[in-house]
Design a protein around this motif. Structure first.
Motif, PDB file in Angstrom:
ATOM      1  N   LEU A  17       0.797  -1.383   0.062  1.00 25.50           N
ATOM      2  CA  LEU A  17      -0.006   0.040  -0.052  1.00 25.50           C
ATOM      3  C   LEU A  17       0.808   1.168  -0.131  1.00 25.50           C
ATOM      4  O   LEU A  17       0.514   2.203  -0.423  1.00 25.50           O
ATOM      5  CB  LEU A  17      -0.878   0.263   1.104  1.00 25.50           C
ATOM      6  N   SER A  18       2.001   1.198   0.496  1.00 23.35           N
ATOM      7  CA  SER A  18       2.878   2.421   0.685  1.00 23.35           C
ATOM      8  C   SER A  18       3.420   2.692  -0.805  1.00 23.35           C
ATOM      9  O   SER A  18       4.112   3.745  -0.987  1.00 23.35           O
ATOM     10  CB  SER A  18       4.224   2.049   1.523  1.00 23.35           C
ATOM     11  N   LEU A  19       3.160   1.903  -1.824  1.00 23.94           N
ATOM     12  CA  LEU A  19       3.603   2.031  -3.445  1.00 23.94           C
ATOM     13  C   LEU A  19       2.441   2.903  -4.058  1.00 23.94           C
ATOM     14  O   LEU A  19       2.484   3.410  -5.013  1.00 23.94           O
ATOM     15  CB  LEU A  19       3.998   1.026  -4.007  1.00 23.94           C
ATOM     16  N   GLU A  20       1.222   3.087  -3.309  1.00 21.65           N
ATOM     17  CA  GLU A  20       0.257   3.679  -4.254  1.00 21.65           C
ATOM     18  C   GLU A  20       0.284   5.157  -4.422  1.00 21.65           C
ATOM     19  O   GLU A  20      -0.346   5.730  -5.571  1.00 21.65           O
ATOM     20  CB  GLU A  20      -1.262   3.628  -3.306  1.00 21.65           C
ATOM     21  N   THR A  21       1.182   5.782  -3.473  1.00 18.88           N
ATOM     22  CA  THR A  21       1.813   7.177  -4.046  1.00 18.88           C
ATOM     23  C   THR A  21       2.799   7.248  -5.200  1.00 18.88           C
ATOM     24  O   THR A  21       2.779   8.169  -5.747  1.00 18.88           O
ATOM     25  CB  THR A  21       2.070   8.091  -2.753  1.00 18.88           C
ATOM     26  N   PHE A  22       3.446   6.352  -5.229  1.00 17.98           N
ATOM     27  CA  PHE A  22       4.473   6.341  -6.447  1.00 17.98           C
ATOM     28  C   PHE A  22       4.145   6.118  -7.758  1.00 17.98           C
ATOM     29  O   PHE A  22       4.201   6.566  -8.706  1.00 17.98           O
ATOM     30  CB  PHE A  22       5.295   5.108  -5.912  1.00 17.98           C
ATOM     31  N   PHE A  23       2.895   4.933  -7.998  1.00 16.75           N
ATOM     32  CA  PHE A  23       2.186   4.694  -9.004  1.00 16.75           C
ATOM     33  C   PHE A  23       1.062   5.668  -9.214  1.00 16.75           C
ATOM     34  O   PHE A  23       0.255   5.737  -8.423  1.00 16.75           O
ATOM     35  CB  PHE A  23       1.820   3.175  -9.124  1.00 16.75           C
ATOM     36  N   PRO A  24       1.121   6.360 -10.421  1.00  6.21           N
ATOM     37  CA  PRO A  24       0.111   7.053 -10.849  1.00  6.21           C
ATOM     38  C   PRO A  24      -1.156   6.498 -10.925  1.00  6.21           C
ATOM     39  O   PRO A  24      -2.401   7.165 -10.588  1.00  6.21           O
ATOM     40  CB  PRO A  24       0.451   7.870 -12.099  1.00  6.21           C
ATOM     41  N   PHE A  25      -1.215   5.207 -11.457  1.00  4.93           N
ATOM     42  CA  PHE A  25      -2.425   4.430 -11.281  1.00  4.93           C
ATOM     43  C   PHE A  25      -2.233   2.990 -10.869  1.00  4.93           C
ATOM     44  O   PHE A  25      -0.978   2.536 -10.789  1.00  4.93           O
ATOM     45  CB  PHE A  25      -2.626   4.077 -12.967  1.00  4.93           C
ATOM     46  N   PRO A  26      -3.055   2.398 -10.389  1.00  2.00           N
ATOM     47  CA  PRO A  26      -2.977   1.190  -9.761  1.00  2.00           C
ATOM     48  C   PRO A  26      -2.018   0.226 -10.600  1.00  2.00           C
ATOM     49  O   PRO A  26      -2.611   0.136 -11.919  1.00  2.00           O
ATOM     50  CB  PRO A  26      -4.336   0.553  -9.211  1.00  2.00           C
ATOM     51  N   PRO A  27      -1.031  -0.536  -9.981  1.00  2.00           N
ATOM     52  CA  PRO A  27      -0.539  -1.838 -10.932  1.00  2.00           C
ATOM     53  C   PRO A  27      -1.589  -2.461 -11.479  1.00  2.00           C
ATOM     54  O   PRO A  27      -2.690  -3.007 -10.859  1.00  2.00           O
ATOM     55  CB  PRO A  27       0.640  -2.296 -10.159  1.00  2.00           C
ATOM     56  N   ASP A  28      -1.211  -3.185 -12.552  1.00  2.00           N
ATOM     57  CA  ASP A  28      -2.208  -4.242 -13.221  1.00  2.00           C
ATOM     58  C   ASP A  28      -2.054  -5.364 -12.446  1.00  2.00           C
ATOM     59  O   ASP A  28      -3.213  -6.115 -12.308  1.00  2.00           O
ATOM     60  CB  ASP A  28      -1.456  -4.678 -14.573  1.00  2.00           C
ATOM     61  N   TYR A  29      -1.052  -5.996 -11.886  1.00  2.00           N
ATOM     62  CA  TYR A  29      -1.057  -7.146 -11.307  1.00  2.00           C
ATOM     63  C   TYR A  29       0.358  -7.443 -10.348  1.00  2.00           C
ATOM     64  O   TYR A  29       1.232  -6.718 -10.557  1.00  2.00           O
ATOM     65  CB  TYR A  29      -1.288  -8.468 -11.895  1.00  2.00           C
ATOM     66  N   ALA A  30       0.395  -8.257  -9.411  1.00  2.00           N
ATOM     67  CA  ALA A  30       1.370  -8.574  -8.702  1.00  2.00           C
ATOM     68  C   ALA A  30       1.799 -10.155  -8.449  1.00  2.00           C
ATOM     69  O   ALA A  30       0.747 -10.961  -8.797  1.00  2.00           O
ATOM     70  CB  ALA A  30       1.291  -7.782  -7.217  1.00  2.00           C
ATOM     71  N   VAL A  45       3.948  -5.643 -11.738  1.00  2.00           N
ATOM     72  CA  VAL A  45       3.633  -5.181 -13.282  1.00  2.00           C
ATOM     73  C   VAL A  45       2.885  -3.666 -13.146  1.00  2.00           C
ATOM     74  O   VAL A  45       1.382  -3.821 -12.814  1.00  2.00           O
ATOM     75  CB  VAL A  45       3.429  -6.151 -14.172  1.00  2.00           C
ATOM     76  N   ALA A  46       3.387  -2.441 -13.643  1.00  5.74           N
ATOM     77  CA  ALA A  46       2.493  -1.427 -13.624  1.00  5.74           C
ATOM     78  C   ALA A  46       1.488  -1.391 -14.843  1.00  5.74           C
ATOM     79  O   ALA A  46       1.810  -2.167 -15.828  1.00  5.74           O
ATOM     80  CB  ALA A  46       3.473  -0.105 -13.805  1.00  5.74           C
ATOM     81  N   ALA A  47       0.873  -0.282 -14.752  1.00  2.39           N
ATOM     82  CA  ALA A  47      -0.457  -0.087 -15.788  1.00  2.39           C
ATOM     83  C   ALA A  47       0.417   0.115 -17.204  1.00  2.39           C
ATOM     84  O   ALA A  47       0.001  -0.234 -18.275  1.00  2.39           O
ATOM     85  CB  ALA A  47      -1.245   1.102 -15.476  1.00  2.39           C
ATOM     86  N   ASP A  48       1.582   0.735 -16.944  1.00  2.68           N
ATOM     87  CA  ASP A  48       2.283   1.016 -18.487  1.00  2.68           C
ATOM     88  C   ASP A  48       3.293  -0.217 -18.994  1.00  2.68           C
ATOM     89  O   ASP A  48       4.031  -0.152 -19.900  1.00  2.68           O
ATOM     90  CB  ASP A  48       3.238   2.202 -18.384  1.00  2.68           C
ATOM     91  N   GLY A  49       3.079  -1.243 -18.195  1.00  2.00           N
ATOM     92  CA  GLY A  49       3.814  -2.551 -18.588  1.00  2.00           C
ATOM     93  C   GLY A  49       5.231  -2.603 -17.743  1.00  2.00           C
ATOM     94  O   GLY A  49       5.710  -3.910 -18.110  1.00  2.00           O
ATOM     95  N   LYS A  50       5.845  -1.729 -17.175  1.00  2.00           N
ATOM     96  CA  LYS A  50       6.749  -1.959 -16.576  1.00  2.00           C
ATOM     97  C   LYS A  50       6.936  -2.678 -15.507  1.00  2.00           C
ATOM     98  O   LYS A  50       5.867  -2.756 -14.810  1.00  2.00           O
ATOM     99  CB  LYS A  50       7.623  -0.380 -16.265  1.00  2.00           C
ATOM    100  N   ALA A  51       7.974  -3.582 -15.392  1.00  2.00           N
ATOM    101  CA  ALA A  51       8.143  -4.496 -14.152  1.00  2.00           C
ATOM    102  C   ALA A  51       8.867  -4.018 -13.271  1.00  2.00           C
ATOM    103  O   ALA A  51      10.041  -3.659 -13.488  1.00  2.00           O
ATOM    104  CB  ALA A  51       8.299  -5.677 -14.754  1.00  2.00           C
TER     105      ALA A  51
END
Length: 284
Positions: A17-30, A45-51
């Motif tokens: 949850l501490s990463l929610e301020t880092f990612f502009p959108f919720p990641p796709d999955y973990a 894996v972020a919404a832009d596909g970066k892992a």
């Protein structure tokens, strides 16, 4: 690896949850990552596909004297070498690093190849790595202090007391050491081998780093030392032979305490079996 939605992952591990301020959108999955003994990390894996890899700070990392902030400092300092993941974000819950895409080398790496990677690490200027030198006695004392009384029995007491001080050796300088360099922490990529899991890394006697890798790879010490010195262009081989032979029982003792502490924390009998094997090696 178990793949799940971001919300499911956050329910399992609240540190995410501490990463929610880092990612502009919720990641796709973990995905949970297997293989790490000290901690349970996540591939995110972020919404832009970066892992990325999320490396949490927990009571387990604290017990093993692991500092995610120190890991962050080391990775940031050596970023230009391209040998390790990039440190992306640090907070009090953990460390986020880039995911390295490639093939895990596992047990399928030639020792020569590992030595070349180790030498590349040892040749990195320590002036660029702003961390305190490794203190062997402080580390093993920390492990011993955390152990329950049921572990503080013979022959563990005698082994710890005999080998808890660093050896008095000829000075060969201090280098950046990974302290867990083996195939399972190396990834073959299109641009060469990369090294992951820097949580135990420190500035220290490189002969201890070499000792640890010789042991985990099951290599013959003398042959391994001579090959390391040959590859690194070192002429004073005797100081390295003496150093590795002096570090061996101490490294085994440190690993023995690590396994005892792991058994205490997780209750897995396999850790106790490994500790007993090391005890027998030291006593023999």
């Amino acid at each position: 690896m178990a793949r799940m939605s971001w919300s499911e992952a956050c329910q399992l591990d609240s540190s995410l949850l501490s990463l929610e301020t880092f990612f502009p959108f919720p990641p796709d999955y973990a995905q949970t990552l297997t293989g790490g003994l000290t901690n349970r990390c996540w591939k995110v894996v972020a919404a832009d596909g970066k892992a990325y890899v999320w490396r949490p700070s927990t009571h387990i990392t604290q017990a093993f004297s692991i500092s995610r902030f120190q890991e962050y400092q080391i990775l940031s300092a050596i970023e230009s070498t391209g040998i390790a993941p990039h440190a992306i974000h640090i907070n009090d819950q953990g460390l986020l690093v880039t995911w390295i895409e490639g093939e895990s080398l596992g047990g399928g790496i030639a020792f020569d190849s590992l030595l070349k990677t180790m030498i590349a690490i040892h040749n990195i200027s320590t002036k660029r790595v702003p961390v305190a030198p490794f203190n062997f006695t402080a580390r093993v004392d920390h492990y011993w202090m955390l152990l329950d009384d049921r572990y503080k029995v013979e022959p563990y007491i005698s082994i710890y007391n005999q080998w808890r001080r660093a050896p008095s050796l000829a000075d060969v300088g201090h280098t950046l050491c990974h302290f867990d360099l083996a195939g399972y922490n190396m990834v073959r990529t299109e641009t060469g081998n990369k090294v992951i899991d820097w949580e135990y890394a420190a500035i220290a006697d490189p002969r201890l780093d070499l000792t640890l890798s010789i042991d985990v790879m099951g290599e013959r010490p003398l042959e391994a030392i001579y090959r390391y010195c040959q590859l690194r262009g070192i002429e004073g081989v005797d100081d390295w032979v003496e150093g590795v032979l002096a570090w061996q029982p101490r490294a085994n003792m440190m690993a023995m305490l690590w396994y005892l502490l792991a058994n205490q924390l997780w209750g897995d009998e396999q850790y106790l079996i490994q500790a007993r094997k090391l005890q027998e090696i030291i006593c023999s």
